[in-house]
Scaffold this motif. Structure first.
Motif, PDB file in Angstrom:
ATOM      1  N   ASN A  74     -18.857   4.419  -6.712  1.00  0.00           N
ATOM      2  CA  ASN A  74     -18.481   3.165  -7.374  1.00  0.00           C
ATOM      3  C   ASN A  74     -17.589   3.470  -8.577  1.00  0.00           C
ATOM      4  O   ASN A  74     -17.736   2.898  -9.647  1.00  0.00           O
ATOM      5  CB  ASN A  74     -19.734   2.393  -7.807  1.00  0.00           C
ATOM      6  CG  ASN A  74     -19.416   0.990  -8.283  1.00  0.00           C
ATOM      7  OD1 ASN A  74     -18.528   0.338  -7.752  1.00  0.00           O
ATOM      8  ND2 ASN A  74     -20.138   0.520  -9.299  1.00  0.00           N
ATOM      9  N   ILE A  75     -16.684   4.400  -8.373  1.00  0.00           N
ATOM     10  CA  ILE A  75     -15.706   4.826  -9.376  1.00  0.00           C
ATOM     11  C   ILE A  75     -14.321   4.575  -8.791  1.00  0.00           C
ATOM     12  O   ILE A  75     -14.081   4.837  -7.606  1.00  0.00           O
ATOM     13  CB  ILE A  75     -15.867   6.332  -9.692  1.00  0.00           C
ATOM     14  CG1 ILE A  75     -17.232   6.606 -10.322  1.00  0.00           C
ATOM     15  CG2 ILE A  75     -14.746   6.832 -10.582  1.00  0.00           C
ATOM     16  CD1 ILE A  75     -17.391   6.082 -11.722  1.00  0.00           C
ATOM     17  N   ASP A  76     -13.407   4.070  -9.608  1.00  0.00           N
ATOM     18  CA  ASP A  76     -12.072   3.839  -9.068  1.00  0.00           C
ATOM     19  C   ASP A  76     -11.205   5.086  -9.204  1.00  0.00           C
ATOM     20  O   ASP A  76     -11.664   6.131  -9.686  1.00  0.00           O
ATOM     21  CB  ASP A  76     -11.419   2.606  -9.712  1.00  0.00           C
ATOM     22  CG  ASP A  76     -11.050   2.791 -11.174  1.00  0.00           C
ATOM     23  OD1 ASP A  76     -10.995   3.951 -11.669  1.00  0.00           O
ATOM     24  OD2 ASP A  76     -10.809   1.776 -11.860  1.00  0.00           O
ATOM     25  N   SER A  77      -9.956   4.973  -8.804  1.00  0.00           N
ATOM     26  CA  SER A  77      -9.060   6.130  -8.769  1.00  0.00           C
ATOM     27  C   SER A  77      -8.751   6.680 -10.151  1.00  0.00           C
ATOM     28  O   SER A  77      -8.300   7.827 -10.275  1.00  0.00           O
ATOM     29  CB  SER A  77      -7.757   5.747  -8.060  1.00  0.00           C
ATOM     30  OG  SER A  77      -8.009   5.267  -6.766  1.00  0.00           O
ATOM     31  N   GLU A  78      -8.976   5.878 -11.179  1.00  0.00           N
ATOM     32  CA  GLU A  78      -8.744   6.325 -12.557  1.00  0.00           C
ATOM     33  C   GLU A  78     -10.019   6.817 -13.217  1.00  0.00           C
ATOM     34  O   GLU A  78     -10.015   7.148 -14.410  1.00  0.00           O
ATOM     35  CB  GLU A  78      -8.142   5.174 -13.377  1.00  0.00           C
ATOM     36  CG  GLU A  78      -6.845   4.612 -12.823  1.00  0.00           C
ATOM     37  CD  GLU A  78      -5.761   5.651 -12.764  1.00  0.00           C
ATOM     38  OE1 GLU A  78      -5.688   6.488 -13.689  1.00  0.00           O
ATOM     39  OE2 GLU A  78      -4.988   5.653 -11.774  1.00  0.00           O
ATOM     40  N   PHE A  91     -21.182   8.484 -10.477  1.00  0.00           N
ATOM     41  CA  PHE A  91     -20.922   7.718  -9.263  1.00  0.00           C
ATOM     42  C   PHE A  91     -20.786   6.221  -9.563  1.00  0.00           C
ATOM     43  O   PHE A  91     -20.699   5.404  -8.650  1.00  0.00           O
ATOM     44  CB  PHE A  91     -22.044   7.953  -8.244  1.00  0.00           C
ATOM     45  CG  PHE A  91     -22.132   9.379  -7.796  1.00  0.00           C
ATOM     46  CD1 PHE A  91     -21.462   9.808  -6.671  1.00  0.00           C
ATOM     47  CD2 PHE A  91     -22.854  10.309  -8.536  1.00  0.00           C
ATOM     48  CE1 PHE A  91     -21.532  11.136  -6.262  1.00  0.00           C
ATOM     49  CE2 PHE A  91     -22.925  11.641  -8.147  1.00  0.00           C
ATOM     50  CZ  PHE A  91     -22.262  12.055  -7.016  1.00  0.00           C
ATOM     51  N   GLY A  92     -20.774   5.872 -10.857  1.00  0.00           N
ATOM     52  CA  GLY A  92     -20.523   4.504 -11.267  1.00  0.00           C
ATOM     53  C   GLY A  92     -21.713   3.574 -11.143  1.00  0.00           C
ATOM     54  O   GLY A  92     -21.532   2.354 -11.118  1.00  0.00           O
ATOM     55  N   VAL A  93     -22.920   4.124 -11.058  1.00  0.00           N
ATOM     56  CA  VAL A  93     -24.116   3.296 -10.944  1.00  0.00           C
ATOM     57  C   VAL A  93     -25.137   3.733 -11.983  1.00  0.00           C
ATOM     58  O   VAL A  93     -24.972   4.737 -12.671  1.00  0.00           O
ATOM     59  CB  VAL A  93     -24.718   3.362  -9.526  1.00  0.00           C
ATOM     60  CG1 VAL A  93     -23.779   2.715  -8.518  1.00  0.00           C
ATOM     61  CG2 VAL A  93     -25.038   4.790  -9.114  1.00  0.00           C
ATOM     62  N   ASN A  94     -26.224   2.960 -12.082  1.00  0.00           N
ATOM     63  CA  ASN A  94     -27.194   3.188 -13.148  1.00  0.00           C
ATOM     64  C   ASN A  94     -28.400   4.018 -12.735  1.00  0.00           C
ATOM     65  O   ASN A  94     -29.317   4.229 -13.534  1.00  0.00           O
ATOM     66  CB  ASN A  94     -27.673   1.848 -13.722  1.00  0.00           C
ATOM     67  CG  ASN A  94     -28.301   0.963 -12.653  1.00  0.00           C
ATOM     68  OD1 ASN A  94     -28.622   1.420 -11.557  1.00  0.00           O
ATOM     69  ND2 ASN A  94     -28.472  -0.312 -12.976  1.00  0.00           N
ATOM     70  N   GLY A  95     -28.441   4.482 -11.505  1.00  0.00           N
ATOM     71  CA  GLY A  95     -29.559   5.308 -11.080  1.00  0.00           C
ATOM     72  C   GLY A  95     -29.511   5.589  -9.591  1.00  0.00           C
ATOM     73  O   GLY A  95     -28.772   4.957  -8.841  1.00  0.00           O
ATOM     74  N   GLY A  96     -30.324   6.555  -9.186  1.00  0.00           N
ATOM     75  CA  GLY A  96     -30.383   6.925  -7.783  1.00  0.00           C
ATOM     76  C   GLY A  96     -31.672   6.471  -7.139  1.00  0.00           C
ATOM     77  O   GLY A  96     -32.706   6.337  -7.805  1.00  0.00           O
ATOM     78  N   TRP A  97     -31.620   6.243  -5.845  1.00  0.00           N
ATOM     79  CA  TRP A  97     -32.794   5.818  -5.073  1.00  0.00           C
ATOM     80  C   TRP A  97     -33.442   6.985  -4.335  1.00  0.00           C
ATOM     81  O   TRP A  97     -34.456   6.808  -3.672  1.00  0.00           O
ATOM     82  CB  TRP A  97     -32.415   4.728  -4.070  1.00  0.00           C
ATOM     83  CG  TRP A  97     -31.894   3.466  -4.689  1.00  0.00           C
ATOM     84  CD1 TRP A  97     -31.888   3.127  -6.011  1.00  0.00           C
ATOM     85  CD2 TRP A  97     -31.282   2.364  -3.999  1.00  0.00           C
ATOM     86  NE1 TRP A  97     -31.309   1.892  -6.195  1.00  0.00           N
ATOM     87  CE2 TRP A  97     -30.931   1.396  -4.972  1.00  0.00           C
ATOM     88  CE3 TRP A  97     -30.990   2.105  -2.666  1.00  0.00           C
ATOM     89  CZ2 TRP A  97     -30.318   0.184  -4.650  1.00  0.00           C
ATOM     90  CZ3 TRP A  97     -30.380   0.909  -2.331  1.00  0.00           C
ATOM     91  CH2 TRP A  97     -30.050  -0.042  -3.313  1.00  0.00           C
ATOM     92  N   GLU A  98     -32.831   8.173  -4.438  1.00  0.00           N
ATOM     93  CA  GLU A  98     -33.398   9.418  -3.908  1.00  0.00           C
ATOM     94  C   GLU A  98     -33.840   9.281  -2.453  1.00  0.00           C
ATOM     95  O   GLU A  98     -35.007   9.464  -2.125  1.00  0.00           O
ATOM     96  CB  GLU A  98     -34.563   9.888  -4.789  1.00  0.00           C
ATOM     97  CG  GLU A  98     -34.151  10.193  -6.204  1.00  0.00           C
ATOM     98  CD  GLU A  98     -35.230  10.927  -6.985  1.00  0.00           C
ATOM     99  OE1 GLU A  98     -36.414  10.596  -6.799  1.00  0.00           O
ATOM    100  OE2 GLU A  98     -34.880  11.822  -7.767  1.00  0.00           O
ATOM    101  N   GLY A  99     -32.891   8.996  -1.578  1.00  0.00           N
ATOM    102  CA  GLY A  99     -33.238   8.813  -0.184  1.00  0.00           C
ATOM    103  C   GLY A  99     -32.414   9.626   0.788  1.00  0.00           C
ATOM    104  O   GLY A  99     -32.928  10.505   1.478  1.00  0.00           O
ATOM    105  N   LEU A 100     -31.107   9.373   0.866  1.00  0.00           N
ATOM    106  CA  LEU A 100     -30.262   9.903   1.935  1.00  0.00           C
ATOM    107  C   LEU A 100     -29.788  11.320   1.641  1.00  0.00           C
ATOM    108  O   LEU A 100     -29.355  11.631   0.526  1.00  0.00           O
ATOM    109  CB  LEU A 100     -29.036   9.007   2.122  1.00  0.00           C
ATOM    110  CG  LEU A 100     -29.287   7.519   2.386  1.00  0.00           C
ATOM    111  CD1 LEU A 100     -27.962   6.775   2.470  1.00  0.00           C
ATOM    112  CD2 LEU A 100     -30.107   7.319   3.652  1.00  0.00           C
TER     113      LEU A 100
END
Length: 539
Positions: free
Chosen positions: A393-397, A324-333
């Motif tokens: 947070n990932i682009d189309s490529e 998902f283009g990030v460095n970790g999850g916040w485990e919420g939603l």
């Protein structure tokens, strides 16, 4: 995203008005940047305009935190779209969050009070936007008839009207303030605020840029038409007026503009819908559909709200954050089964445990591996409930967003997009609005469904286009975009026992709540210092 990046030129002093004449003077420090500098010429005024847009995306003067515009609440939590999500999604059938922050569990339970951090924070965020806009409008008027500055003023008036649209939706009767003042304001009725928003949006159209002629991230005439469409659609619910014909008219005007439904499948995965929520949605074709957005940039405009919140907080369990283009999850939603079941009829593939992994409708963007459909406990159990993968947070490529550390997200968040205008048109027609027709409305809905299904297999007939179908279609198309509470109220389903969802009213199976919950309370501390205000019923 240029308009957002320019906000670093603005400091809070530009908008603070003192009630003491001896402070109303230029500073001695030659390095100070004041209101006089900001409005020295049209170019500087444009930089000041950026602050008005930024106030809906960011939280202060030092991203992501450190010089907050609002105190008394966690700065990241107080960001506008994050609080919109909290108030308009977490209170509904669309979502739960596992965190125990003070006031947050009360949103699920629908038992919030006048000191709730989230409803209080949202009120002050919107009031701040009104104040910023009032100050800008007053100062920019000193330029006289400069047509470019006239367009800036029209944009500021739109943003003020947008803030008031939110205020009457969420709080009802609020002060109507159009000039910077230190005098405690009087309270206006919901009808007076409604009429003000309508009049402003009609009046500014002559000075707003033509459809598609403004910079990306700034509003044009179509935004005023679209917000009028939203206002008129809710008129019966808010002020007991049938304005469905007006909703048809202005939805149609927005639909017939230069904006278009995104059909670009830039990443070749068979879905143009997911392009709307990727890191390059300002340039991958999705922007053709965006009428009004909150803009974000992982390097230039950092916040712990916005899509940074939506992406990180949706990741947990066995999910890989890097995907998902990030460095970790916040485990919420997570999603409730009520949202998932909107797509249940279209499951095409399940895993060994019977969990769906693919839906025919590409808008069903859920992660099910290790997740249960049922939510037994909300708090601290991320695997209870399917996760939502709508925002990335990932682009189309397939590339990560601009922040190499993976903390902050580039993805812009649509506040109004053309697909909503299709849905507004259809609902207004079915509710009896003149100036439209059922065949055209069905065609608009099928255009959205053909994008979702990849072909015409999900198309409907005009006889299928009922109010209940449209409400469900709004859930499928617009979930987690800050719309659901308003929709359920318009359908008289938000508080009543005729529609229940998991943990509505604080019980696992759901229960009805008091009708006064259709409005949030005015902040309790505001009531205590302003004798002109009357608290909403029930609080």
């Amino acid at each position: 995203m240029n308009i957002i990046k320019k906000l670093i030129l603005i400091v809070p002093a530009c908008f603070i008005v003192s009630c003491h004449a001896d402070l109303d003077q230029d500073p001695i420090d030659p390095d100070s940047f004041t209101e006089t500098n900001v409005f020295a010429d049209a170019q500087e005024a444009k930089s000041a305009l950026a602050k008005l847009y930024a106030s809906l995306a960011l939280t202060g003067q030092q991203g992501p935190s450190g010089q907050a515009d609002i105190t008394g609440i966690d700065e990241g939590t107080s960001q506008y779209t994050r609080m919109l999500y909290s108030l308009n999604e977490l209170t509904t059938d669309n979502a739960v969050v596992g965190w125990g922050d003070p006031g947050l569990p009360n949103l699920h339970a629908m038992n919030w009070g006048a000191s709730n951090d989230f409803s209080t924070g949202m009120y002050y965020r919107l009031a701040q936007e009104v104040s910023f806009c009032n100050s800008f409008i007053t100062n920019a008027q000193s330029f006289g008839d400069d047509p470019e500055v006239a367009a800036y003023i029209a944009e500021a008036r739109f943003l003020r009207a947008f803030a008031y649209y939110n205020l009457i939706d969420i709080y009802g009767n609020v002060p109507l303030v159009t000039q910077v003042s230190t005098v405690p304001p009087e309270q206006a009725s919901r009808k007076e605020i409604f009429d003000f928003v309508e009049a402003e949006l009609l009046d500014i159209q002559a000075n707003l840029k033509e459809s598609g002629a403004n910079e990306y991230g700034r509003v044009d005439k179509v935004a005023s038409w679209a917000l009028l469409s939203k206002l008129y659609l809710n008129a019966d619910s808010w002020v007991s007026e049938d304005r469905y014909s007006d909703a048809v008219e202005f939805s149609k005007m927005a639909i017939n503009s230069t904006y278009s439904i995104n059909t670009t499948d830039a990443n070749g995965n068979g879905s143009a819908y997911d392009e709307l929520f990727l890191a390059d949605n300002n340039s991958n074709g999705a922007q053709s559909e965006f009428i009004f957005t909150a803009n974000f940039d992982g390097n230039e405009s950092k916040t712990f709200g916005g899509t940074t919140f939506l992406v990180h907080a949706s990741i947990g369990g066995s999910m890989e954050a890097s995907e998902f283009g990030v460095n970790g999850g916040w485990e919420g939603l997570r999603a409730t089964k009520a949202l998932v079941n909107q797509f249940d009829y279209a499951v095409t593939q399940t895993d060994d445990d019977g969990n769906p992994v693919e839906w025919e409708d590409s808008r069903a963007m859920f992660y099910t591996d290790g997740q249960s459909l049922e939510i037994n406990t909300i708090a601290n159990t991320f695997t209870d409930g399917y996760a939502v993968t709508k925002f990335k947070n990932i682009d189309s490529e397939g590339n990560q967003g601009s922040d190499g550390g993976g903390d902050f997200v580039d993805t812009d968040l649509p506040l109004i997009r053309l697909a909503e205008m299709y849905l507004n048109y259809a609902e207004a027609v079915v509710r009896g609005g003149a100036g439209g027709d059922l065949a055209t409305a069905t065609g608009y809905i099928n255009e959205l469904r053909e994008r979702a299904f990849g072909d015409n297999s999900g198309n409907i007939n005009s006889s299928d286009l009922t109010l209940n179908f449209i409400l469900d279609e709004r859930a499928r198309e617009l979930y987690w975009e800050g719309q659901r509470r308003t929709d359920l109220i318009r359908y008289n389903l938000f508080t009543t026992g005729s529609y229940l969802w998991p943990f509505k009213g604080g019980t696992r199976s759901g229960t009805a709540v008091e009708d006064f919950r259709t409005l949030f309370p005015l902040p309790g501390n505001l009531i205590s210092v302003n004798p002109n205000l009357t608290q909403n019923t029930g609080y």
